[in-house]
Design an enzyme around this catalytic site. Structure first.
Site, PDB file in Angstrom:
ATOM      1  N   SER A  14       0.898  -1.160  -0.257  1.00  0.00           N
ATOM      2  CA  SER A  14      -0.022   0.027  -0.091  1.00  0.00           C
ATOM      3  C   SER A  14       0.997   1.153   0.282  1.00  0.00           C
ATOM      4  O   SER A  14       1.677   1.460  -0.946  1.00  0.00           O
ATOM      5  CB  SER A  14      -1.075   0.012   1.204  1.00  0.00           C
ATOM      6  OG  SER A  14      -1.900   1.100   1.086  1.00  0.00           O
ATOM      7  N   HIS A  41      -3.033  -0.891  -3.388  1.00  0.00           N
ATOM      8  CA  HIS A  41      -4.034  -0.307  -3.170  1.00  0.00           C
ATOM      9  C   HIS A  41      -3.919   1.050  -4.067  1.00  0.00           C
ATOM     10  O   HIS A  41      -3.007   1.697  -3.729  1.00  0.00           O
ATOM     11  CB  HIS A  41      -4.081   0.390  -1.595  1.00  0.00           C
ATOM     12  CG  HIS A  41      -4.378  -0.944  -0.491  1.00  0.00           C
ATOM     13  ND1 HIS A  41      -4.152  -0.671   0.512  1.00  0.00           N
ATOM     14  CD2 HIS A  41      -4.945  -1.930  -1.003  1.00  0.00           C
ATOM     15  CE1 HIS A  41      -4.595  -1.767   1.251  1.00  0.00           C
ATOM     16  NE2 HIS A  41      -4.847  -2.588   0.511  1.00  0.00           N
ATOM     17  N   ASP A 134      -4.465  -4.713   6.110  1.00  0.00           N
ATOM     18  CA  ASP A 134      -4.554  -5.491   4.849  1.00  0.00           C
ATOM     19  C   ASP A 134      -3.379  -6.308   4.623  1.00  0.00           C
ATOM     20  O   ASP A 134      -2.201  -5.713   4.718  1.00  0.00           O
ATOM     21  CB  ASP A 134      -5.004  -4.620   4.027  1.00  0.00           C
ATOM     22  CG  ASP A 134      -5.452  -5.561   2.532  1.00  0.00           C
ATOM     23  OD1 ASP A 134      -5.901  -6.604   2.844  1.00  0.00           O
ATOM     24  OD2 ASP A 134      -5.705  -4.915   1.385  1.00  0.00           O
TER      25      ASP A 134
END
Length: 191
Positions: A14, A41, A134
Site C-alpha cells: 500500500s 491499493h 490489509d
C-alpha cells in the site's frame, strides 16, 4: 517448476508500494518460473498506471490481470483498480467487484487467501510497506496452507504498519529487507 516446489508468488503493498516494487521487480528475469500476482491499493477513480510504469523497467512480462486468465510463469500481474484479484483452484485468475475488504478493493487479504487455497504449500506470500492491516489475515492463511510467508522488515518500510500487522498475525513469517526479498525471488530461477 523450480526445485523448491514454489509455484506462485503473491505480493501486497500500500503506502510506499511503488518505491518498494521498483526495488523488487526490475531485477526479476524473464525466465522466472512462476507467476507474480500483485495487489497495490490504488484509488478506484484513477486508472492503474502501474503496468506502464513497470513494463518499461522490467525484463519480466508485466500486465494487468484479466478475468479467467491462466496465471503464466515469467509474468507479473497487477490487480486492476476497483477489482479484487483472486486465484481459482485451477490457477486461473478471477476479478471481483465484491464489497471492499479493509476499505480496499483490490484487497491484499482477498488475493493472499484465494492464492493460499489455490497453490497451498507452493505459494510465497509477501506483505510490503503499507499503512493499515490489509494482508495480515491473508499472510496467516498462506502460512497455514504450508506456503512461505515473508514480511518486509517494518523498520525498513516506508510505512511499517502493514508489515507489523502481518507479523503480529503471522509471527513465524520471514522478515526481510527489500534486498533480501529481491534475492529470494531471483533465486527461484533454476541455475
Amino acid at each position: 517448476m523450480n526445485d523448491g516446489g514454489i509455484t506462485a508468488v503473491a505480493i501486497g503493498a500500500s503506502a510506499g508500494a511503488v518505491q518498494a516494487l521498483l526495488h523488487i521487480l526490475p531485477p526479476l528475469p524473464a525466465s522466472l518460473p512462476v507467476p507474480v500476482l500483485i495487489v497495490v491499493h490504488v484509488p478506484a477513480d484513477r486508472g492503474n498506471a502501474l503496468v506502464s510504469l513497470f513494463e518499461a523497467r522490467c525484463d519480466i512480462v508485466v500486465k494487468e490481470a484479466e478475468d479467467k486468465e491462466p496465471a503464466a510463469p515469467g509474468t507479473v500481474y497487477f490487480a486492476p483498480s476497483d477489482y479484487h484479484l483472486l486465484v481459482e483452484r485451477d490457477g486461473t485468475l478471477a476479478l471481483s467487484a465484491d464489497e471492499p475488504v479493509n476499505y480496499s478493493r483490490p484487497a491484499i487479504d482477498v488475493l493472499l487467501e484465494s492464492a493460499a487455497d489455490a497453490f497451498g504449500g507452493g505459494l510465497v506470500g509477501i506483505v510490503l510497506t503499507g499503512a493499515n492491516h490489509d494482508g495480515a489475515e491473508g499472510l496467516r492463511a498462506v502460512a497455514a496452507a504450508g506456503g512461505i510467508a515473508i514480511v518486509q522488515d517494518p523498520a525498513s518500510a516506508m510505512s511499517g504498519a502493514m508489515p507489523a500487522a502481518a507479523l503480529a498475525r503471522c509471527p513465524d513469517a520471514r522478515v526481510e529487507t527489500l534486498d533480501g526479498i529481491t534475492a529470494f525471488l531471483v533465486n527461484l530461477v533454476p541455475a
